[in-house]
Motif scaffolding. Structure first.
Motif, short mmCIF file in Angstrom:
data_model
loop_
_atom_site.label_atom_id
_atom_site.label_comp_id
_atom_site.label_asym_id
_atom_site.label_seq_id
_atom_site.Cartn_x
_atom_site.Cartn_y
_atom_site.Cartn_z
N ILE A 26 41.97 50.53 40.04
CA ILE A 26 42.41 49.97 38.77
C ILE A 26 41.57 50.43 37.59
N ILE A 27 40.36 50.87 37.83
CA ILE A 27 39.53 51.41 36.76
C ILE A 27 38.95 52.73 37.24
N PHE B 102 26.20 41.95 42.91
CA PHE B 102 25.77 43.32 43.12
C PHE B 102 25.09 43.51 44.47
N ARG C 52 40.44 40.24 39.36
CA ARG C 52 40.33 41.28 38.33
C ARG C 52 40.68 40.77 36.94
N THR C 53 41.35 39.62 36.86
CA THR C 53 41.76 39.11 35.56
C THR C 53 41.47 37.62 35.51
N GLY C 54 41.82 37.00 34.46
CA GLY C 54 41.60 35.56 34.34
C GLY C 54 40.25 35.28 33.72
N GLY C 55 39.63 34.22 34.09
CA GLY C 55 38.37 33.80 33.48
C GLY C 55 37.24 34.73 33.83
N PRO C 56 36.12 34.59 33.14
CA PRO C 56 34.97 35.46 33.41
C PRO C 56 34.47 35.23 34.83
N ASP C 57 34.24 36.32 35.53
CA ASP C 57 33.80 36.24 36.91
C ASP C 57 32.38 36.75 37.04
N THR C 58 31.65 36.16 37.96
CA THR C 58 30.33 36.67 38.29
C THR C 58 30.49 37.96 39.07
N GLN C 59 29.71 38.95 38.70
CA GLN C 59 29.66 40.18 39.48
C GLN C 59 28.51 40.04 40.47
#
Lengths: 113, 115
Positions: B55-56, B106, B97-104
């Motif tokens: 997607i990216i 790592f 991938r969308t919606g509210g801010p998600d924690t990444q």
């Protein structure tokens, strides 16, 4: 291109001092996150701010999101040696069907005993 | 329990070689990423996959080819390695991938050194 500038790039202070790190952009972000990265490890999320003007506190750390959602600051009160690390701000925006983070240039903080 | 794991931790290789880095997440997340962190600690996204779908795809040389056999794995293959590829490569995952801010979340990173 969304760019995030952090200042200062390097900061070395004595234990017990206060400090502020800044994260600035000309772009508007839907949310902004702060991460801390220690040597040999990946970044770990500290906080997410979503609303313009929002202030969040995490013990001795205070995070603020600018009213226009273009900038943020991280203030640490009475720094401790355990606060040493690389602090990264990251702005979230949507690119097509995906959510993407743009990371700032980073602030390397060293707290001396 | 390791949430996001990468192998190898360190990779030293000669210019021109082909190498792969593997990433696995056991968080049940749908979206996975590859980032490159350069010597100045600047972290830049390279690729993102959502449930095995690309997607990216940022401006990355086509020598870099991600592969996602299932949504828990995202591997990175690099052909004809160049000196400028030396960096720390981080895998990350988020719930959606969308919606509210998600924690990444790592992984620990793979330090690649090209000689």
């Amino acid at each position: 291109t969304q760019l995030l500038e952090q200042s200062p790039q390097f900061l070395s202070i004595q234990e017990g001092e206060n400090l502020t790190v800044y994260c600035n952009s000309s772009s508007v972000f839907s949310s902004l996150q702060w991460y801390r990265q220690e040597p040999g490890e990946g970044p770990v999320l500290l906080v997410t701010v979503v609303t313009g003007g929002e202030v969040k506190k995490l013990k001795r750390l205070t995070f603020q999101f600018g009213d226009a959602r273009k900038d943020s600051s991280l203030h640490i009160t009475a720094a401790q040696t355990g606060d040493t690390g690389l602090y990264l701000c990251a702005g979230a925006f949507s690119s097509g069907s995906a959510r993407q983070l743009t990371f700032g240039s980073g602030t390397q903080l060293t707290v001396l005993p | 329990d390791t949430a996001v794991s990468q192998t190898p931790k360190y990779l030293v290789t000669q210019m021109g070689n082909d190498k792969s880095i593997k990433c696995e997440q056991n968080l049940g997340h749908d979206t996975m990423y590859w980032y490159k962190q350069d010597s100045k600690k600047f972290l830049k996204i390279m690729f993102s996959y959502n449930n095995k779908e690309l997607i990216i795809n940022e401006t990355v040389p086509n020598r870099f080819s991600p592969k996602s056999p299932d949504k828990a794995h995202l591997n990175l293959h690099i052909n004809s390695l160049e000196l400028g590829d030396s960096a720390v490569y981080f895998c990350a995952s988020t719930p959606s991938r969308t919606g509210g801010p998600d924690t990444q979340y790592f992984g620990p990173g793979t330090r690649l050194t090209v000689l």
